[in-house]
Motif scaffolding. Structure first.
Motif, PDB file in Angstrom:
ATOM      1  N   ASP A  72       0.852  -1.186   0.000  1.00  0.00           N
ATOM      2  CA  ASP A  72       0.000   0.000   0.000  1.00  0.00           C
ATOM      3  C   ASP A  72       0.891   1.241   0.000  1.00  0.00           C
ATOM      4  O   ASP A  72       1.560   1.523   0.999  1.00  0.00           O
ATOM      5  CB  ASP A  72      -0.893   0.004   1.240  1.00  0.00           C
ATOM      6  N   PRO A  73       0.935   1.999  -1.104  1.00  0.00           N
ATOM      7  CA  PRO A  73       1.808   3.181  -1.149  1.00  0.00           C
ATOM      8  C   PRO A  73       1.473   4.216  -0.090  1.00  0.00           C
ATOM      9  O   PRO A  73       2.349   4.980   0.337  1.00  0.00           O
ATOM     10  CB  PRO A  73       1.563   3.736  -2.567  1.00  0.00           C
ATOM     11  N   ARG A  74       0.224   4.237   0.377  1.00  0.00           N
ATOM     12  CA  ARG A  74      -0.166   5.227   1.383  1.00  0.00           C
ATOM     13  C   ARG A  74       0.463   4.944   2.734  1.00  0.00           C
ATOM     14  O   ARG A  74       0.559   5.841   3.581  1.00  0.00           O
ATOM     15  CB  ARG A  74      -1.688   5.255   1.516  1.00  0.00           C
ATOM     16  N   ARG A  75       0.879   3.702   2.969  1.00  0.00           N
ATOM     17  CA  ARG A  75       1.464   3.346   4.261  1.00  0.00           C
ATOM     18  C   ARG A  75       2.970   3.108   4.183  1.00  0.00           C
ATOM     19  O   ARG A  75       3.595   2.783   5.192  1.00  0.00           O
ATOM     20  CB  ARG A  75       0.781   2.084   4.790  1.00  0.00           C
ATOM     21  N   ALA A  76       3.548   3.243   3.000  1.00  0.00           N
ATOM     22  CA  ALA A  76       4.979   3.001   2.848  1.00  0.00           C
ATOM     23  C   ALA A  76       5.781   4.119   3.514  1.00  0.00           C
ATOM     24  O   ALA A  76       5.431   5.298   3.392  1.00  0.00           O
ATOM     25  CB  ALA A  76       5.336   2.913   1.370  1.00  0.00           C
ATOM     26  N   PRO A  77       6.847   3.782   4.230  1.00  0.00           N
ATOM     27  CA  PRO A  77       7.665   4.815   4.890  1.00  0.00           C
ATOM     28  C   PRO A  77       8.355   5.743   3.901  1.00  0.00           C
ATOM     29  O   PRO A  77       8.658   6.892   4.231  1.00  0.00           O
ATOM     30  CB  PRO A  77       8.676   4.001   5.700  1.00  0.00           C
ATOM     31  N   ALA A  78       8.635   5.253   2.711  1.00  0.00           N
ATOM     32  CA  ALA A  78       9.253   6.073   1.664  1.00  0.00           C
ATOM     33  C   ALA A  78       8.880   5.467   0.320  1.00  0.00           C
ATOM     34  O   ALA A  78       8.595   4.275   0.220  1.00  0.00           O
ATOM     35  CB  ALA A  78      10.775   6.121   1.833  1.00  0.00           C
ATOM     36  N   THR A  79       8.860   6.286  -0.708  1.00  0.00           N
ATOM     37  CA  THR A  79       8.521   5.831  -2.049  1.00  0.00           C
ATOM     38  C   THR A  79       9.634   6.226  -3.012  1.00  0.00           C
ATOM     39  O   THR A  79      10.600   6.899  -2.637  1.00  0.00           O
ATOM     40  CB  THR A  79       7.190   6.439  -2.529  1.00  0.00           C
ATOM     41  N   VAL A  80       9.475   5.828  -4.259  1.00  0.00           N
ATOM     42  CA  VAL A  80      10.489   6.171  -5.254  1.00  0.00           C
ATOM     43  C   VAL A  80      10.540   7.683  -5.465  1.00  0.00           C
ATOM     44  O   VAL A  80      11.586   8.219  -5.844  1.00  0.00           O
ATOM     45  CB  VAL A  80      10.201   5.416  -6.573  1.00  0.00           C
ATOM     46  N   TYR A  81       9.455   8.381  -5.184  1.00  0.00           N
ATOM     47  CA  TYR A  81       9.485   9.849  -5.254  1.00  0.00           C
ATOM     48  C   TYR A  81      10.476  10.410  -4.244  1.00  0.00           C
ATOM     49  O   TYR A  81      11.267  11.306  -4.555  1.00  0.00           O
ATOM     50  CB  TYR A  81       8.085  10.405  -4.993  1.00  0.00           C
ATOM     51  N   ASP A  82      10.424   9.905  -3.020  1.00  0.00           N
ATOM     52  CA  ASP A  82      11.360  10.375  -1.993  1.00  0.00           C
ATOM     53  C   ASP A  82      12.803  10.073  -2.379  1.00  0.00           C
ATOM     54  O   ASP A  82      13.719  10.842  -2.069  1.00  0.00           O
ATOM     55  CB  ASP A  82      11.031   9.719  -0.649  1.00  0.00           C
ATOM     56  N   VAL A  83      13.006   8.950  -3.050  1.00  0.00           N
ATOM     57  CA  VAL A  83      14.363   8.573  -3.460  1.00  0.00           C
ATOM     58  C   VAL A  83      14.872   9.496  -4.559  1.00  0.00           C
ATOM     59  O   VAL A  83      16.018   9.963  -4.519  1.00  0.00           O
ATOM     60  CB  VAL A  83      14.378   7.103  -3.926  1.00  0.00           C
ATOM     61  N   LEU A  84      14.027   9.798  -5.547  1.00  0.00           N
ATOM     62  CA  LEU A  84      14.469  10.599  -6.685  1.00  0.00           C
ATOM     63  C   LEU A  84      14.554  12.085  -6.371  1.00  0.00           C
ATOM     64  O   LEU A  84      15.496  12.760  -6.806  1.00  0.00           O
ATOM     65  CB  LEU A  84      13.511  10.388  -7.864  1.00  0.00           C
ATOM     66  N   VAL A  85      13.583  12.614  -5.628  1.00  0.00           N
ATOM     67  CA  VAL A  85      13.503  14.061  -5.418  1.00  0.00           C
ATOM     68  C   VAL A  85      14.164  14.483  -4.111  1.00  0.00           C
ATOM     69  O   VAL A  85      14.930  15.455  -4.072  1.00  0.00           O
ATOM     70  CB  VAL A  85      12.027  14.519  -5.451  1.00  0.00           C
TER      71      VAL A  85
END
Length: 378
Positions: A72-85
Motif C-alpha cells: 500500500d503506497p499510502r502506508r509506505a515509509p518512503a517511495t520512489v518519489y522520496d528517493v528521486l527528489v
C-alpha cells in the motif's frame, strides 16, 4: 537505515552452483494499457519462485505494480518519489511482499510531479541509477516498471537498466509507437547508457478468438525477427483478478493459463525454457509451441552465458519500423506460420479448490479507477 534488505520469511542458503546474475531490466512502452505493470508483477513473482532475489521498482505514478504485489503506497515509509527528489536512501522504501524473495520499491501519485521538479537538478537523468547503485549486489533482478510516456522518468529507468523489455498488446494501434520507442532507446544508448540492450518484445493480451491477434503477432514476428519471445501472454480472468488481492498470479492461481504463460516467460528470460516443450502445460495437446521459424531468440542470457558481440547488439537496434498490416490493402507479407490458439474461450473462470483459495482476502482496498494497468488489461 537498513544496511541490507531482509526477507521476513526464512530463506535457504543460496546455491553455490547458481551464480548471482545482477540484471536490471526496464519494462517500457510509451503506450498505456499494454501490460507493463502486469508483466513486472508476474515476471517478478515467478523469478522469485525460481529462487532469485527480485526487486520491483514502481516508476509509474499510478502505482499499479505496488498494489499488484500487496504494497500500500499510502502506508509506505518512503517511495520512489522520496528517493528521486528528496534523495532518501533506497533501502528506506523497500517493502517485502507475500512471495519469498520478492520486494517492491513503491510509487505514489506524488511521482506525477517529479519530472517537473527534477528539471533543474544536476544530472537529472542519472538519479535513479545512482540511487540503486548501493543495492545492486543484493538482488539478482531489478525490474523497473516504467510510466506510459517517454519522459524523464522513463529516461531515468533506461539509464539505470542494462536491458529493456517491451510489452506489446496484440492490437494494431499498439504497434505504431514501438519504432519510436526503439529510436529513443537508441538515443539513450548512444549518449547516456552504452551498455543498454534489447532483452526482447513480449506479446500480451492475446485473444485467439480474433483474427486481429493472429495478424498482429505475424506482423511483430516478421518485423522484429529473432527479438520476440516465444511466450505469448493470453487474456486471462485470473491475471485481471489477482491485483485486487495484492498477489501475483503465481500465488493467486498458479495453474491458470495467464500464470503459466508468465512462468514460461520467466524461464525464457533465464534461458531455461525448453525449445521443444509446450509453452503452457495446462493447454490442450493441439496448443503446441510455434515452429522454430516463428520462434524467438531470447536475448536474455542465462547465468554464465556469453554476451552478444557488438555487431549483434548494433543489429538489434536497427529494426524495420514500418508496419504493413496483412489485413489491409495490398499484398500480405509472408510472416511465417499462423499463430496458434493459445486461449481456450470456454475455460471455466472458477478455480477448483485445489488450484486457488476459494475466498482470498484482499491485502487492502484496491481502487479500480482511472487507466488501471492491473491484470489482463494493464
Amino acid at each position: 537505515m537498513l544496511t541490507a534488505i531482509e526477507d521476513p520469511q526464512p530463506t535457504s542458503a543460496p546455491d553455490p552452483a547458481q551464480p548471482r546474475v545482477h540484471r536490471v531490466i526496464a519494462i517500457a512502452n510509451q503506450k498505456g494499457g499494454v501490460g507493463k505493470s502486469t508483466t513486472a508483477v508476474n515476471l517478478g513473482g515467478w523469478l522469485a519462485l525460481e529462487g532469485y532475489r527480485v526487486l520491483i521498482v514502481d516508476l509509474d505514478p499510478q502505482a499499479n505494480a505496488s498494489t499488484g504485489v500487496g504494497v500500500d503506497p499510502r502506508r509506505a515509509p518512503a517511495t520512489v518519489y522520496d528517493v528521486l527528489v528528496d534523495e532518501r536512501q533506497v533501502e528506506d522504501g523497500i517493502e517485502p511482499t507475500a512471495v519469498k524473495g520478492l520486494f517492491c520499491l513503491p510509487s505514489n501519485i506524488d511521482l506525477a510531479g517529479a519530472e517537473i521538479e527534477m528539471v533543474p537538478m544536476l544530472s537529472r537523468e542519472m538519479r535513479l541509477k545512482r540511487a540503486l547503485a548501493p543495492i545492486l549486489e543484493q538482488f539478482d533482478f531489478i525490474l523497473i516498471d516504467c510510466p506510459p510516456s517517454l519522459g524523464l522518468l522513463t529516461v531515468n529507468a533506461l539509464v539505470a537498466a542494462g536491458e529493456v523489455l517491451v510489452p506489446i498488446q496484440c492490437e494494431y494501434y499498439a504497434l505504431e509507437g514501438v519504432g519510436q520507442l526503439l529510436k529513443n532507446v537508441q538515443l539513450i544508448r548512444s549518449s547516456l547508457n552504452a551498455g543498454l540492450r534489447l532483452s526482447g518484445i513480449v506479446l500480451t493480451m492475446y485473444d485467439a478468438r480474433t483474427k486481429l491477434a493472429e495478424e498482429v503477432e505475424n506482423q511483430v514476428r516478421g518485423h522484429f525477427t529473432g527479438r520476440v519471445f516465444k511466450s505469448v501472454i493470453p487474456r486471462s480472468v485470473r491475471l485481471a483478478e489477482a491485483p485486487s488481492f495484492g498477489q501475483p498470479a503465481a500465488l493467486y492461481d498458479p495453474k491458470s493459463k495467464g500464470a503459466q504463460a508468465y512462468r514460461d516467460l520467466a524461464l525464457e528470460v533465464l534461458g531455461k525454457l525448453d525449445a521443444k516443450a509446450q509453452p503452457t502445460p495446462a493447454a490442450p495437446a493441439s496448443e503446441t509451441e510455434p515452429s522454430a521459424e516463428a520462434g524467438v531468440e531470447t536475448s536474455s542470457s542465462p547465468p554464465g552465458a556469453t554476451e552478444h558481440s557488438d555487431t549483434d547488439v548494433e543489429a538489434a537496434w536497427d529494426p524495420p519500423t514500418k508496419f504493413a498490416p496483412s489485413f489491409g490493402p495490398g499484398p500480405a507479407p509472408d510472416d511465417g506460420p499462423p499463430a496458434v490458439d493459445r486461449l481456450d474461450p470456454a475455460e471455466d473462470p472458477s478455480p477448483s479448490p485445489h488450484e486457488a483459495p476459494s475466498n482470498p482476502s484482499p491485502a487492502f482496498a484496491h481502487p479500480h479507477d482511472g487507466d488501471h494497468e492491473g491484470g489482463g488489461d494493464g
